[in-house]
Design an enzyme around this catalytic site. Structure first.
Site, mmCIF file in Angstrom:
data_model
loop_
_atom_site.group_PDB
_atom_site.id
_atom_site.type_symbol
_atom_site.label_atom_id
_atom_site.label_comp_id
_atom_site.label_asym_id
_atom_site.label_seq_id
_atom_site.Cartn_x
_atom_site.Cartn_y
_atom_site.Cartn_z
ATOM 1 N N ASP A 51 0.866 -1.167 0.000
ATOM 2 C CA ASP A 51 0.000 0.000 0.000
ATOM 3 C C ASP A 51 0.910 1.226 0.000
ATOM 4 O O ASP A 51 1.643 1.466 0.957
ATOM 5 C CB ASP A 51 -0.882 -0.027 1.256
ATOM 6 C CG ASP A 51 -1.779 1.194 1.374
ATOM 7 O OD1 ASP A 51 -1.675 2.122 0.541
ATOM 8 O OD2 ASP A 51 -2.580 1.230 2.325
ATOM 9 N N TYR B 20 -5.190 15.717 -7.777
ATOM 10 C CA TYR B 20 -4.266 15.124 -8.749
ATOM 11 C C TYR B 20 -3.218 16.147 -9.196
ATOM 12 O O TYR B 20 -2.017 15.870 -9.170
ATOM 13 C CB TYR B 20 -5.045 14.608 -9.951
ATOM 14 C CG TYR B 20 -4.170 14.006 -11.032
ATOM 15 C CD1 TYR B 20 -3.694 12.703 -10.911
ATOM 16 C CD2 TYR B 20 -3.810 14.738 -12.162
ATOM 17 C CE1 TYR B 20 -2.884 12.148 -11.897
ATOM 18 C CE2 TYR B 20 -3.005 14.192 -13.140
ATOM 19 C CZ TYR B 20 -2.543 12.901 -13.003
ATOM 20 O OH TYR B 20 -1.734 12.361 -13.974
ATOM 21 N N LYS C 299 0.859 15.950 -8.369
ATOM 22 C CA LYS C 299 1.873 15.854 -9.412
ATOM 23 C C LYS C 299 2.822 17.050 -9.386
ATOM 24 O O LYS C 299 4.034 16.894 -9.623
ATOM 25 C CB LYS C 299 1.207 15.730 -10.786
ATOM 26 C CG LYS C 299 0.463 14.414 -10.986
ATOM 27 C CD LYS C 299 1.399 13.213 -10.862
ATOM 28 C CE LYS C 299 0.694 11.905 -11.169
ATOM 29 N NZ LYS C 299 1.594 10.730 -11.115
#
Length: 261
Positions: free
Chosen positions: A66, A159, A163
């Site tokens: 994980d 997201y 990034k």
């Protein structure tokens, strides 16, 4: 330019059971590296990647962890140590887009999940890799980021944030580890055809809209990203660190993107 030879190197590729990660794992193995194929839940898919590598006379094992759990990540690295040896090449490819939602209407736990996998996961993996690489005074860490480091994406704030954070982490780690013989590079894909976005590139209308935003006029394949990773991991890139290699067919130079539209 000679053929890339990674014989004797040990690589860990996270998120390697499918998509871009799968192409990277197979590419590294084809260049001679022994590859740990990481998966989250889909063991069968990871085993298929391993079997494909072994069938081509390569060496690979499947490992699970994980990415949001530092203890699980540490255990994964120990398994690789005992099965293949200390890592020489780490590719942080595991990541998720998350659930599309505008900030304020979103679910906090979903936002945290994206950050945990996309940013904390590479952090946990990178610190384990650095501990091993600095003992050998060599190593390469490659972070798979995105064009969305530079291009906003409504509904995907987690997201884009993860990034962008991953890209800056790569630059900072490059500063910290350069004297240890460790290089850290980001690879930023643009529109790449994978199973996750199949509905876009299989639909003629949405594909045309996508093609219009790419200077070269078509989306890339996972192998295009894998080729960039191979280069970055090899001695051909021995004087490259702390920067980003963009693999997007010129998507970043789309006029509306350049002007923040």
């Amino acid at each position: 330019m000679g053929k890339i030879d990674l014989t004797g190197k040990v690589a860990i590729v996270t998120g390697a059971s499918g998509g871009i990660g799968k192409a990277i794992a197979i590419g590294l193995a084809s260049a001679g590296a022994s590859v740990a194929v990481h998966f989250g839940r889909n063991k069968n898919a990871a085993d298929e990647v391993v079997n494909k590598i072994v069938a081509a006379r390569g060496k690979a094992i499947a490992v699970s962890a994980d990415m949001a759990d530092p203890v699980a990540v540490e255990e994964m690295f120990r398994k690789v140590d005992s099965s293949l040896g200390p890592v020489d090449i780490l590719v942080n490819s595991a990541g998720i887009d998350g659930v599309r939602a505008m900030l304020g209407d979103d679910d906090i736990e979903n936002w945290k999940k994206v950050i945990s996998i996309n940013l904390y996961g590479p952090y946990f993996c990178s610190r384990m890799a650095i501990q091993r690489m600095k003992k050998k005074n060599r190593g390469v860490i490659i972070n798979i980021t995105s064009d969305h480091v530079n291009i906003p994406w409504q509904g995907y704030s987690a997201y884009c944030s993860s990034k962008a954070g991953l890209d800056m982490m790569a630059k900072t780690l490059a500063q910290e580890t350069a004297t240890m013989g460790i290089r850290v590079i980001s690879i930023a894909p643009g529109a790449i055809k994978t199973a996750i976005n199949k509905s876009v590139w299989e639909n003629p209308d949405t594909l045309k809209d996508l093609d219009d935003k790419i200077a070269m006029g078509f989306p890339g394949d996972a192998e295009d990203v894998a080729d960039a990773v191979l280069f970055a991991a090899s001695d051909m890139a021995k004087y490259i660190t702390g920067t980003t290699i963009v693999v997007d067919g010129g998507m970043l130079i789309y006029p509306d993107f350049r002007h923040g539209g």
